[in-house]
Design an enzyme around this catalytic site. Sequence first.
Site, PDB file in Angstrom:
ATOM      1  N   SER A   7       3.702  -4.340  -1.542  1.00 14.23           N
ATOM      2  CA  SER A   7       5.024  -4.229  -0.934  1.00 14.23           C
ATOM      3  C   SER A   7       5.519  -2.797  -1.031  1.00 14.23           C
ATOM      4  O   SER A   7       5.080  -2.035  -1.893  1.00 14.23           O
ATOM      5  CB  SER A   7       6.005  -5.157  -1.650  1.00 14.23           C
ATOM      6  OG  SER A   7       7.311  -4.931  -1.191  1.00 14.23           O
ATOM      7  N   ASN A   9       9.028  -2.493  -0.794  1.00 17.03           N
ATOM      8  CA  ASN A   9      10.449  -2.757  -1.011  1.00 17.03           C
ATOM      9  C   ASN A   9      10.852  -2.295  -2.424  1.00 17.03           C
ATOM     10  O   ASN A   9      10.430  -2.873  -3.421  1.00 17.03           O
ATOM     11  CB  ASN A   9      10.701  -4.265  -0.826  1.00 17.03           C
ATOM     12  CG  ASN A   9      12.164  -4.620  -0.974  1.00 17.03           C
ATOM     13  OD1 ASN A   9      12.860  -4.098  -1.835  1.00 17.03           O
ATOM     14  ND2 ASN A   9      12.617  -5.526  -0.123  1.00 17.03           N
ATOM     15  N   LYS A  12      12.490  -4.821  -4.762  1.00 16.35           N
ATOM     16  CA  LYS A  12      11.563  -5.790  -5.331  1.00 16.35           C
ATOM     17  C   LYS A  12      10.695  -5.153  -6.415  1.00 16.35           C
ATOM     18  O   LYS A  12      10.444  -5.764  -7.441  1.00 16.35           O
ATOM     19  CB  LYS A  12      10.687  -6.398  -4.230  1.00 16.35           C
ATOM     20  CG  LYS A  12      11.440  -7.398  -3.399  1.00 16.35           C
ATOM     21  CD  LYS A  12      10.516  -8.353  -2.718  1.00 16.35           C
ATOM     22  CE  LYS A  12      10.179  -7.911  -1.351  1.00 16.35           C
ATOM     23  NZ  LYS A  12       9.218  -8.760  -0.697  1.00 16.35           N
ATOM     24  N   ASP A  68       6.102 -13.336  -0.509  1.00 17.00           N
ATOM     25  CA  ASP A  68       6.846 -13.520   0.725  1.00 17.00           C
ATOM     26  C   ASP A  68       7.959 -14.503   0.402  1.00 17.00           C
ATOM     27  O   ASP A  68       7.734 -15.470  -0.327  1.00 17.00           O
ATOM     28  CB  ASP A  68       5.958 -14.055   1.848  1.00 17.00           C
ATOM     29  CG  ASP A  68       6.579 -13.789   3.206  1.00 17.00           C
ATOM     30  OD1 ASP A  68       6.644 -12.603   3.600  1.00 17.00           O
ATOM     31  OD2 ASP A  68       7.018 -14.743   3.874  1.00 17.00           O
ATOM     32  N   PHE A 147      20.607  -7.294  -2.468  1.00 15.87           N
ATOM     33  CA  PHE A 147      20.155  -6.925  -1.129  1.00 15.87           C
ATOM     34  C   PHE A 147      20.096  -8.187  -0.273  1.00 15.87           C
ATOM     35  O   PHE A 147      20.349  -9.301  -0.748  1.00 15.87           O
ATOM     36  CB  PHE A 147      18.774  -6.244  -1.193  1.00 15.87           C
ATOM     37  CG  PHE A 147      17.647  -7.173  -1.526  1.00 15.87           C
ATOM     38  CD1 PHE A 147      17.432  -7.605  -2.822  1.00 15.87           C
ATOM     39  CD2 PHE A 147      16.781  -7.643  -0.527  1.00 15.87           C
ATOM     40  CE1 PHE A 147      16.396  -8.466  -3.130  1.00 15.87           C
ATOM     41  CE2 PHE A 147      15.741  -8.514  -0.831  1.00 15.87           C
ATOM     42  CZ  PHE A 147      15.545  -8.924  -2.136  1.00 15.87           C
ATOM     43  N   LYS A 170      20.432 -12.190 -12.488  1.00 16.84           N
ATOM     44  CA  LYS A 170      19.776 -12.803 -11.317  1.00 16.84           C
ATOM     45  C   LYS A 170      18.289 -13.106 -11.565  1.00 16.84           C
ATOM     46  O   LYS A 170      17.809 -14.187 -11.198  1.00 16.84           O
ATOM     47  CB  LYS A 170      19.920 -11.869 -10.098  1.00 16.84           C
ATOM     48  CG  LYS A 170      19.260 -12.418  -8.842  1.00 16.84           C
ATOM     49  CD  LYS A 170      19.246 -11.416  -7.691  1.00 16.84           C
ATOM     50  CE  LYS A 170      18.316 -11.881  -6.581  1.00 16.84           C
ATOM     51  NZ  LYS A 170      18.126 -10.903  -5.506  1.00 16.84           N
TER      52      LYS A 170
END
Length: 192
Positions: A7, A9, A12, A68, A147, A170
């Site tokens: 990834s 991101n 993440k 994913d 996000f 979270k």
Amino acid sequence: MQLCFASRNEHKLAEIQAIVGDKFEIIGLDAIGCTAELPETTDTIEGNSHQKARYIWEHFGVDCFADDSGLLVDALNGEPGVHTAYYSGSRVAEDNINFLLHKLAHTTQRQAHFKSVITLIIKGIEHQFTGIVEGEVLLQKRGEGGFGYDPIFLPQGYTQSFAEMTMEEKNPISHRGRALQQLVDFLTKYEK
Ligand code: IMP
């Protein structure tokens, strides 16, 4: 043990590093010289997770994992699901949030869940881990953190939206955190 996370991101990567800690060295796509856009062309979250990890294994031959995720809303028969990232046609979070709120404007059915599927490939052998967090879609945005759809997702049993939580709050309850915990448990046993 070194593992490539398939990834780019940054959110993440930061979340995953926080969960995995220093037990495992997580390297990104840049570190293995992967500049290509990873394929995500199946019609399921499971399929796309598999496809991305398989791509890394087949092209670079390194142990790796891909994830994913998607938001599945009951009143929309599981939409946006595999289309979560570009539900409104754009990848801009604000647009996607507004589009989803518009779709739900005429229903009181707000139940939804986030699902994250991690595909791990070690020595060519594949394992999948699924994490789910149940909750509801709020009527309007709350909070500035996180996000994606975080400002409109209220996890079940909590009073703060994901965007009002710190990463430390979270991570343990999120879909990705739960899938990652399964990954870490697996890897810990695998090493023994
Ligand atoms: P991905 O497959 O993990 O990139 O997730 C697809 C899309 O789902 C993202 O672009 C976000 O819009 C949304 N999403 C995934 N995880 C989260 C989360 O933890 N919070 C909010 N939105 C998320």
